[in-house]
Scaffold this active site. Structure first.
Site, mmCIF file in Angstrom:
data_model
loop_
_atom_site.group_PDB
_atom_site.id
_atom_site.type_symbol
_atom_site.label_atom_id
_atom_site.label_comp_id
_atom_site.label_asym_id
_atom_site.label_seq_id
_atom_site.Cartn_x
_atom_site.Cartn_y
_atom_site.Cartn_z
ATOM 1 N N THR B 23 0.860 -1.182 0.000
ATOM 2 C CA THR B 23 0.000 0.000 0.000
ATOM 3 C C THR B 23 0.899 1.236 0.000
ATOM 4 O O THR B 23 1.923 1.272 0.672
ATOM 5 C CB THR B 23 -1.029 -0.009 1.156
ATOM 6 O OG1 THR B 23 -2.011 0.987 0.924
ATOM 7 C CG2 THR B 23 -0.390 0.224 2.519
ATOM 8 N N CYS B 29 -3.398 7.061 8.334
ATOM 9 C CA CYS B 29 -4.014 5.733 8.252
ATOM 10 C C CYS B 29 -3.033 4.702 8.803
ATOM 11 O O CYS B 29 -1.849 4.973 8.959
ATOM 12 C CB CYS B 29 -4.317 5.375 6.807
ATOM 13 S SG CYS B 29 -5.387 6.548 5.967
ATOM 14 N N HIS B 46 -5.707 -1.303 4.826
ATOM 15 C CA HIS B 46 -5.305 0.114 4.932
ATOM 16 C C HIS B 46 -6.498 0.850 5.546
ATOM 17 O O HIS B 46 -7.413 1.256 4.849
ATOM 18 C CB HIS B 46 -4.981 0.621 3.526
ATOM 19 C CG HIS B 46 -4.517 2.045 3.471
ATOM 20 N ND1 HIS B 46 -3.654 2.495 2.502
ATOM 21 C CD2 HIS B 46 -4.792 3.127 4.232
ATOM 22 C CE1 HIS B 46 -3.430 3.790 2.681
ATOM 23 N NE2 HIS B 46 -4.113 4.203 3.720
#
Lengths: 207, 161
Positions: B23, B29, B46
């Protein structure tokens, strides 16, 4: 008001607001830097969060993001996104003879005063953007101090994404690309009003 | 040929070695990697927000730490992973801007990390590696073949945990 309820005329209204705001901001930036800066026609879109970073060149692209929180009659965020190269050339322009850093030098090597100058640029041009919106709509828009982050686009944009992710899976993005012909100063203005603010803006314009 | 599976924001996916999973640009996040060492199965979520129960619009399970982890475990089981084998590696939860006032926005990275740890503890999944907090973004790639998590940040060397 729900996002799906927006019709094409209302989309056009937001596009025109972006056009006027960005036009004023680009004029301010142009005066500040003494450069000829062109801008593209703004785009208005409802984007999923992972698409927002794609808009500015991909989630892992290094950028500088200057963020301003909006409050008052409308709420939301205004972001001003620059490529790393543009950030350096803008800082050099602002600092004049006080800085000699080459364009290709490490992005993290900014002095405090250079970072401060960069934030101030963000402040001036976002101010131009927002005061034209405010004048047009007759709405009070209060801005926060500018916040700066130089990092990967995905990481920087995660901040507005999280803020708006609380209420929606998508965000209304009014973005305008601008730049000089040699790309020395180029970037995006991004305006993200909160869900409640769409209605307020449209209503203020009698729509 | 091995491929690298991409996971977007508020998204999750699974992979089996020799494939890898990645990711890009984690900010506030949190990237949660779950790993079945025996089956060589990896999963990555994520997540953007700590708690689905406090939010009205919570249909996207991958958006939240609590429901994201549950869904990820389910998806991993579907391709043969065993819950008892799972270990976790987490990264992200940075504070990207130095906000001065709004405390809610100020702490979102930390709260995401806390919620992730809480949920993993509840499920009895051990966190074997962690690179969280601070003020910079991270791109992470997990290789189930070796169990290595590669963490890349702007202007920094790659960290392998």
């Amino acid at each position: 008001m729900d996002l799906k309820d927006l019709n094409s005329m209302q989309f056009d209204v937001f596009r025109e607001l972006g056009n006027i705001g960005a036009g004023n901001a680009v004029t301010a930036l142009s005066k500040l830097t003494n450069l000829r800066i062109d801008m593209a026609v703004p785009t208005v879109s409802f984007l999923e969060f992972n698409e927002i970073a794609e808009k500015v060149g991909g989630a892992d692209k290094d950028i500088a993001g200057i963020l301003i929180n909006l409050s008052g009659d409308i709420e939301g965020m205004m972001m001003y996104i620059l490529s790393t190269k543009a950030t350096r050339s803008l800082v050099n322009l602002m600092m004049g003879s006080f800085t000699t850093t080459a364009l290709n030098e490490d992005i993290e090597n900014y002095s405090d005063i250079e970072l401060s100058a960069l934030k101030e640029v963000g402040n001036i041009i976002s101010g131009a953007y927002l005061s034209s919106l405010s004048a047009l709509t007759n709405l009070t828009i209060i801005t926060s101090v500018p916040y700066l982050s130089i990092d990967m686009a995905g990481a920087v944009l995660s901040v507005p994404a999280i803020e708006f992710g609380k209420i929606s899976d998508k965000a209304l993005l009014i973005d305008t690309e601008f730049g000089t012909s040699d790309n020395s100063v180029n970037g995006y203005f991004v305006l993200i009003p909160s869900l409640d603010s769409y209605g307020v803006i449209l209503k203020s314009l009698g729509l | 040929m091995e491929k690298i599976i991409k996971v977007g924001m508020a998204d999750l996916n699974v992979c089996i070695a020799p494939d890898a999973i990645t990711t890009l640009g984690l900010g506030s996040c949190v990237g949660i990697v779950l790993y079945d060492k025996i089956k060589k199965i990896g999963g990555l979520a994520h997540i953007m927000l700590p708690d689905s129960s406090k939010i009205m619009n919570n249909s996207n399970k991958a958006k939240f730490a609590d429901t994201g982890i549950d869904t990820l475990i389910n998806d991993m089981k579907k391709i043969g992973a065993k819950e008892d084998n799972l270990i976790a590696k987490i990264a992200g939860g940075a504070q990207m801007f130095e906000f001065s006032s709004n405390s809610d926005m100020l702490r979102i990275g930390i709260r995401n990390v806390e919620a992730t740890k809480f949920k993993l503890k509840e499920l009895g999944i051990r966190i074997v590696a962690e690179d969280t907090g601070k003020n910079y973004g991270r791109t992470i790639t997990f290789y189930p073949k070796t169990g290595e998590l590669h963490i890349k940040s702007m202007g920094k060397d790659i960290i392998i945990v």
